[in-house]
Enzyme design. Structure first.
Site, short mmCIF file in Angstrom:
data_model
loop_
_atom_site.label_atom_id
_atom_site.label_comp_id
_atom_site.label_asym_id
_atom_site.label_seq_id
_atom_site.Cartn_x
_atom_site.Cartn_y
_atom_site.Cartn_z
N ASP A 1 0.83 -1.21 0.00
CA ASP A 1 0.00 0.00 0.00
C ASP A 1 0.86 1.26 0.00
O ASP A 1 0.47 2.29 -0.58
CB ASP A 1 -0.91 0.03 1.23
CG ASP A 1 -2.09 -0.92 1.13
OD1 ASP A 1 -2.40 -1.37 0.01
OD2 ASP A 1 -2.70 -1.21 2.17
N ASP B 1 -6.46 -5.44 -4.47
CA ASP B 1 -6.07 -4.07 -4.14
C ASP B 1 -4.59 -3.82 -4.44
O ASP B 1 -4.19 -2.76 -4.93
CB ASP B 1 -6.28 -3.77 -2.64
CG ASP B 1 -7.59 -4.29 -2.08
OD1 ASP B 1 -8.08 -5.32 -2.57
OD2 ASP B 1 -8.09 -3.70 -1.12
N GLY C 1 -12.60 -2.95 -8.64
CA GLY C 1 -12.27 -1.62 -9.14
C GLY C 1 -10.78 -1.36 -9.15
O GLY C 1 -10.23 -0.81 -10.11
#
Length: 390
Positions: free
Chosen positions: A107, A162, A234
């Site tokens: 991240d 993600d 997404g």
């Protein structure tokens, strides 16, 4: 910088109460949203509802989009707002405040995409050094047996959809600027996670995969989590949208990734709500009791449709579909406030798997996470989609 913020806040208020209400020269929605965020949160280090500065992916998602607005419209106020974030968190010698490479948290890499353009614009060497330190993390980042990046060191043997957005586009862009050939390895990230998270019954992708099958949230045979979460798909779509332009056509694996991208786009059309045209929080159970239309994943899909069609990665029909869905998105989720600002509603604040919270990836879990306005994970993709329309 602090005195500049005071004047910037006042200027934003004047713009919002003046220009945005002018019927003679309507301000593009991308700028409206930027200015609204600048009014709500005058210091960019406080984005994502933070009280203390932190280098984080979600702020990076929003500021990356705002940086593109500043460049598109030559807007110095927006640029200064973006600049203040790395200016506050990166020391003169290129050290990122609070960042630790040995955490191997993918991240943390995403916000590094800001640094490329900022270095080109400002020529500040600290931005190049900071970007290089993030690249160094990915050189030794732990991987699955097939070579897929773990999501975090504390989440061993796990790939989350993600993470494809958090790491791969940054590495591809860094490599393109530094003559490093990583294209095949980056394509491999998408095919590995795709092969292990694909659900043939829905033609969507489950949120994550645990190679060791040791996590309580995963299937003991497939290693998959239980559901296709909207925002996870997404992230996966946006990652492919943004990385393919940096990957040469002849790269091994590119054809396979393009096929994943195009097939997922087609599948997503089947999961649009028949009335609103938007997508649901739990993507693979659209009309199940309690599910709700969710703005962050909807913005991500719309952006991907529009940019993918523009670059020729998706069939031309997705341009018209994206424009229609964008108009529906504005009607469904955009709120016009009395002070002239605009807000984005129905954003899932966060969702994950495992951890101290024992997040099990069940249907009820995804519905239990808080919903709020103006989450940066929705604001950023909405601004990028707006730029595509504009």
């Amino acid at each position: 910088m602090h005195s500049k913020f005071l004047s910037l806040s006042a200027m934003v208020f004047l713009i919002l109460t003046g220009c945005l209400n002018s019927s003679q020269s309507p301000t593009p929605l991308s700028i409206q949203m930027c200015l609204s965020e600048m009014q709500r949160t005058p210091n960019s280090v406080n984005l994502d509802f933070r009280t203390t500065p932190r280098w984080n992916y979600s702020t990076g998602v929003e500021l990356y989009a705002m940086l593109k607005v500043s460049q598109r419209y030559n807007n110095d106020a927006v640029f200064q707002y973006v600049y203040s974030y790395p200016d506050s968190l990166i020391s003169p010698d290129g050290i990122i405040f609070g960042y630790r490479q040995d955490e191997y948290n993918i991240d943390n890499v995403n916000a590094g995409k800001l640094l490329f353009d900022l270095y080109d614009i400002t020529h500040e060497e600290r931005f190049r050094i900071a970007a290089d330190s993030l690249r160094a993390q990915m050189l030794s980042h732990p991987r699955t047996s097939e070579g897929g990046f773990w999501h975090k060191k504390t989440y061993p043997h796990q790939m989350w959809l993600d993470g494809l957005y958090m790491g791969a586009p940054f590495v591809a862009q860094w490599a393109s600027r530094n003559n490093e050939n990583v294209a095949w390895d980056m394509m491999r990230q998408f095919t590995i996670v795709g092969s292990h998270t694909y659900d043939s019954s829905t033609h969507l992708y489950r949120h994550a995969w645990n190679e060791s099958r040791s996590q309580f949230w995963c299937d003991s045979i497939t290693g998959q989590s239980q559901h296709a979460w909207g925002r996870a798909n997404g992230w996966y779509m946006m990652a492919m949208t943004d990385i393919l332009e940096f990957i040469p056509d002849s790269t091994a694996g590119r054809t396979e990734v393009l096929s994943i991208y195009q097939n997922l786009a087609e599948s997503l059309l089947s999961y649009r709500d028949s009335v609103s045209g938007m997508w649901y929080q739990v993507l693979d159970a659209p009309y199940r009791d309690g599910n709700y239309l969710e703005s962050t994943c909807s913005a991500m899909f719309i952006y991907s449709f529009l940019k993918g069609a523009r670059l020729g990665f998706l069939p031309e029909k997705f341009h018209a579909i994206g424009k229609e869905a964008y108009s529906q998105f504005v009607s469904q989720f955009l709120k016009h406030n009395p002070d002239g600002s605009v807000s984005l509603s129905s954003c899932c604040a966060v969702a994950g798997l495992g951890g101290k919270q024992r997040r099990d990836g069940s249907y009820s879990y995804y519905l239990s996470e808080p919903v709020r306005d103006n989450d940066p994970k929705g604001i950023g993709p909405f601004i990028l989609a707006s730029l595509e329309v504009e």
